[in-house]
Design a protein around this motif. Structure first.
Motif, PDB file in Angstrom:
ATOM      1  N   MET A 121       0.891  -1.117   0.074  1.00 55.41           N
ATOM      2  CA  MET A 121      -0.001  -0.038  -0.148  1.00 55.41           C
ATOM      3  C   MET A 121       0.921   1.402  -0.117  1.00 55.41           C
ATOM      4  O   MET A 121       1.659   1.561   0.997  1.00 55.41           O
ATOM      5  CB  MET A 121      -0.726   0.090   1.226  1.00 55.41           C
ATOM      6  N   PRO A 122       0.893   1.805  -1.112  1.00 61.08           N
ATOM      7  CA  PRO A 122       1.766   3.159  -1.199  1.00 61.08           C
ATOM      8  C   PRO A 122       1.197   4.155  -0.139  1.00 61.08           C
ATOM      9  O   PRO A 122       0.124   4.442   0.112  1.00 61.08           O
ATOM     10  CB  PRO A 122       1.440   3.585  -2.520  1.00 61.08           C
ATOM     11  N   GLY A 123       2.391   4.912   0.449  1.00 60.91           N
ATOM     12  CA  GLY A 123       2.239   5.936   1.454  1.00 60.91           C
ATOM     13  C   GLY A 123       3.524   6.643   1.665  1.00 60.91           C
ATOM     14  O   GLY A 123       4.711   6.167   1.165  1.00 60.91           O
ATOM     15  N   ASN A 124       3.621   7.815   2.244  1.00 59.18           N
ATOM     16  CA  ASN A 124       4.881   8.532   2.196  1.00 59.18           C
ATOM     17  C   ASN A 124       5.785   8.753   1.071  1.00 59.18           C
ATOM     18  O   ASN A 124       6.970   8.503   1.022  1.00 59.18           O
ATOM     19  CB  ASN A 124       5.809   7.597   3.378  1.00 59.18           C
ATOM     20  N   GLY A 125       5.190   9.364   0.171  1.00 62.71           N
ATOM     21  CA  GLY A 125       5.900   9.824  -1.025  1.00 62.71           C
ATOM     22  C   GLY A 125       5.936   8.544  -2.078  1.00 62.71           C
ATOM     23  O   GLY A 125       6.669   8.545  -2.965  1.00 62.71           O
ATOM     24  N   GLU A 126       5.116   7.344  -1.817  1.00 63.93           N
ATOM     25  CA  GLU A 126       5.221   6.250  -2.640  1.00 63.93           C
ATOM     26  C   GLU A 126       4.304   6.360  -3.588  1.00 63.93           C
ATOM     27  O   GLU A 126       3.214   6.854  -3.485  1.00 63.93           O
ATOM     28  CB  GLU A 126       5.235   4.961  -1.807  1.00 63.93           C
ATOM     29  N   ARG A 127       4.313   5.738  -4.653  1.00 65.52           N
ATOM     30  CA  ARG A 127       3.406   5.425  -5.868  1.00 65.52           C
ATOM     31  C   ARG A 127       2.963   4.191  -6.454  1.00 65.52           C
ATOM     32  O   ARG A 127       3.925   3.386  -6.542  1.00 65.52           O
ATOM     33  CB  ARG A 127       4.054   6.383  -7.127  1.00 65.52           C
ATOM     34  N   PRO A 128       2.046   3.877  -6.921  1.00 71.98           N
ATOM     35  CA  PRO A 128       1.819   2.742  -7.328  1.00 71.98           C
ATOM     36  C   PRO A 128       2.706   2.373  -8.362  1.00 71.98           C
ATOM     37  O   PRO A 128       3.198   3.258  -9.226  1.00 71.98           O
ATOM     38  CB  PRO A 128       0.051   2.696  -7.849  1.00 71.98           C
ATOM     39  N   LEU A 129       3.325   1.051  -8.338  1.00 75.82           N
ATOM     40  CA  LEU A 129       4.099   0.926  -9.485  1.00 75.82           C
ATOM     41  C   LEU A 129       3.583   1.054 -11.088  1.00 75.82           C
ATOM     42  O   LEU A 129       4.470   1.497 -11.814  1.00 75.82           O
ATOM     43  CB  LEU A 129       4.346  -0.737  -9.287  1.00 75.82           C
ATOM     44  N   GLU A 130       2.720   0.721 -11.433  1.00 72.60           N
ATOM     45  CA  GLU A 130       1.922   1.078 -12.746  1.00 72.60           C
ATOM     46  C   GLU A 130       2.350   2.560 -12.863  1.00 72.60           C
ATOM     47  O   GLU A 130       2.597   2.970 -14.109  1.00 72.60           O
ATOM     48  CB  GLU A 130       0.676   0.714 -12.888  1.00 72.60           C
ATOM     49  N   GLN A 131       1.926   3.483 -11.879  1.00 72.73           N
ATOM     50  CA  GLN A 131       1.990   4.907 -12.282  1.00 72.73           C
ATOM     51  C   GLN A 131       3.699   5.344 -12.270  1.00 72.73           C
ATOM     52  O   GLN A 131       3.863   6.010 -13.116  1.00 72.73           O
ATOM     53  CB  GLN A 131       1.570   5.640 -11.067  1.00 72.73           C
ATOM     54  N   SER A 132       4.475   4.496 -11.561  1.00 73.67           N
ATOM     55  CA  SER A 132       5.894   4.836 -11.494  1.00 73.67           C
ATOM     56  C   SER A 132       6.334   4.444 -13.079  1.00 73.67           C
ATOM     57  O   SER A 132       7.004   5.526 -13.402  1.00 73.67           O
ATOM     58  CB  SER A 132       6.497   3.942 -10.588  1.00 73.67           C
ATOM     59  N   LEU A 133       5.963   3.462 -13.550  1.00 76.17           N
ATOM     60  CA  LEU A 133       6.358   2.959 -14.799  1.00 76.17           C
ATOM     61  C   LEU A 133       5.995   3.825 -15.915  1.00 76.17           C
ATOM     62  O   LEU A 133       6.813   4.103 -16.849  1.00 76.17           O
ATOM     63  CB  LEU A 133       6.032   1.496 -14.983  1.00 76.17           C
ATOM     64  N   SER A 134       4.735   4.302 -16.061  1.00 77.71           N
ATOM     65  CA  SER A 134       4.221   5.012 -17.036  1.00 77.71           C
ATOM     66  C   SER A 134       4.834   6.477 -16.808  1.00 77.71           C
ATOM     67  O   SER A 134       5.125   6.994 -18.024  1.00 77.71           O
ATOM     68  CB  SER A 134       2.697   5.171 -16.666  1.00 77.71           C
ATOM     69  N   ILE A 135       4.876   6.985 -15.883  1.00 78.44           N
ATOM     70  CA  ILE A 135       5.483   8.173 -15.720  1.00 78.44           C
ATOM     71  C   ILE A 135       7.121   8.206 -16.193  1.00 78.44           C
ATOM     72  O   ILE A 135       7.489   8.982 -17.060  1.00 78.44           O
ATOM     73  CB  ILE A 135       5.675   8.835 -14.435  1.00 78.44           C
ATOM     74  N   ALA A 136       7.808   7.290 -15.669  1.00 79.84           N
ATOM     75  CA  ALA A 136       9.087   6.997 -16.037  1.00 79.84           C
ATOM     76  C   ALA A 136       9.452   6.693 -17.497  1.00 79.84           C
ATOM     77  O   ALA A 136      10.408   6.941 -17.946  1.00 79.84           O
ATOM     78  CB  ALA A 136       9.718   5.901 -15.085  1.00 79.84           C
ATOM     79  N   ARG A 137       8.529   5.996 -18.057  1.00 78.85           N
ATOM     80  CA  ARG A 137       8.692   5.512 -19.284  1.00 78.85           C
ATOM     81  C   ARG A 137       9.028   6.526 -20.406  1.00 78.85           C
ATOM     82  O   ARG A 137       9.659   6.928 -21.379  1.00 78.85           O
ATOM     83  CB  ARG A 137       7.864   4.439 -20.038  1.00 78.85           C
ATOM     84  N   SER A 138       8.234   7.833 -20.064  1.00 76.82           N
ATOM     85  CA  SER A 138       8.012   9.009 -20.900  1.00 76.82           C
ATOM     86  C   SER A 138       9.425   9.691 -20.577  1.00 76.82           C
ATOM     87  O   SER A 138       9.768  10.427 -21.649  1.00 76.82           O
ATOM     88  CB  SER A 138       6.914   9.862 -20.566  1.00 76.82           C
ATOM     89  N   GLU A 139      10.140   9.536 -19.674  1.00 77.05           N
ATOM     90  CA  GLU A 139      11.390   9.980 -19.406  1.00 77.05           C
ATOM     91  C   GLU A 139      12.514   8.963 -19.653  1.00 77.05           C
ATOM     92  O   GLU A 139      13.645   9.604 -19.499  1.00 77.05           O
ATOM     93  CB  GLU A 139      11.429  10.593 -18.013  1.00 77.05           C
ATOM     94  N   LEU A 140      12.181   7.869 -19.865  1.00 79.91           N
ATOM     95  CA  LEU A 140      13.121   6.805 -20.114  1.00 79.91           C
ATOM     96  C   LEU A 140      14.120   6.481 -18.770  1.00 79.91           C
ATOM     97  O   LEU A 140      15.115   6.146 -18.729  1.00 79.91           O
ATOM     98  CB  LEU A 140      14.059   6.952 -21.099  1.00 79.91           C
ATOM     99  N   LEU A 141      13.396   6.919 -17.476  1.00 79.30           N
ATOM    100  CA  LEU A 141      14.038   6.523 -16.220  1.00 79.30           C
ATOM    101  C   LEU A 141      13.116   6.208 -15.496  1.00 79.30           C
ATOM    102  O   LEU A 141      11.771   6.502 -15.319  1.00 79.30           O
ATOM    103  CB  LEU A 141      14.601   8.126 -15.600  1.00 79.30           C
ATOM    104  N   HIS A 142      13.154   5.233 -14.502  1.00 77.64           N
ATOM    105  CA  HIS A 142      12.258   4.903 -13.196  1.00 77.64           C
ATOM    106  C   HIS A 142      12.223   6.186 -12.297  1.00 77.64           C
ATOM    107  O   HIS A 142      13.367   6.791 -12.058  1.00 77.64           O
ATOM    108  CB  HIS A 142      12.851   3.669 -12.494  1.00 77.64           C
ATOM    109  N   GLY A 143      10.948   6.635 -12.124  1.00 79.13           N
ATOM    110  CA  GLY A 143      10.542   7.792 -11.208  1.00 79.13           C
ATOM    111  C   GLY A 143      10.586   7.257  -9.952  1.00 79.13           C
ATOM    112  O   GLY A 143      10.726   8.165  -9.004  1.00 79.13           O
ATOM    113  N   PHE A 144      10.342   5.975  -9.573  1.00 83.14           N
ATOM    114  CA  PHE A 144      10.115   5.329  -8.287  1.00 83.14           C
ATOM    115  C   PHE A 144      11.003   4.002  -8.206  1.00 83.14           C
ATOM    116  O   PHE A 144      11.182   3.443  -9.446  1.00 83.14           O
ATOM    117  CB  PHE A 144       8.602   5.087  -8.138  1.00 83.14           C
ATOM    118  N   CYS A 145      11.229   3.528  -6.967  1.00 86.69           N
ATOM    119  CA  CYS A 145      11.780   2.383  -6.841  1.00 86.69           C
ATOM    120  C   CYS A 145      10.936   1.162  -7.378  1.00 86.69           C
ATOM    121  O   CYS A 145       9.723   1.083  -6.953  1.00 86.69           O
ATOM    122  CB  CYS A 145      12.003   2.030  -5.219  1.00 86.69           C
TER     123      CYS A 145
END
Length: 161
Positions: free
Chosen positions: A1-25
């Protein structure tokens, strides 16, 4: 369960792919990433949430498979086993200095399981993308070796120490 600045993995990957970098662990989904090194054009970061050190650049499974099956890294050859054993034993000592007792450990990119061999008294697990290397590790560690990418690893939250 995300919290404290954490994001769902799906959101992390979709944001990161547009930048070609993981935005989240990719492991704990924290966005507290600290730049550590730049190596051969790849950005290495450390997660402030779980301490995972990983390549921030997003690589496709095909790119990863091509890299790891292209003839191997000579640093991981039998000719260099003595050096690797020394390094793995030093790493084990550092881990054990931070953890009060042996527990469960996951080696991501475990290859043939050499680091896991050094982790005496620990419950050892591995994740390896190259099937032939995973099979070598599986001979010693059985079904505790998963063949595939970390993102597909079937572990429960907080399973590893």
């Amino acid at each position: 369960m995300p919290g404290n600045g954490e994001r769902p993995l799906e959101q992390s990957l979709s944001i990161a792919r547009s930048e070609l970098l993981h935005g989240f662990c990719p492991l704990c989904r924290s966005d507290a990433l600290k730049h550590r090194w730049q190596v051969n054009g790849y950005t290495i970061v450390r997660c402030g949430g779980c301490s995972l050190v990983f390549v921030q650049n997003i690589l496709s499974r095909e790119e990863l498979a091509a890299h790891y099956t292209s003839g191997g890294d000579p640093a991981y050859s039998d000719d260099n086993r003595e050096c690797l054993d020394h390094y793995y034993n030093q790493l084990r000592k550092r881990i054990e200095a931070r953890v009060s007792r042996p527990g469960r450990i996951l080696d991501v990119g475990c290859s043939g399981g050499w680091f896991l061999e050094a982790m005496k008294d620990w419950e050892c697990y591995g994740c390896e993308i190259v099937p032939a290397d995973a099979e070598i590790a599986r001979r010693q560690f059985g079904d505790r070796i998963f063949t595939g990418a970390l993102e597909d690893y079937p572990a429960a939250d907080s399973y590893f120490d």
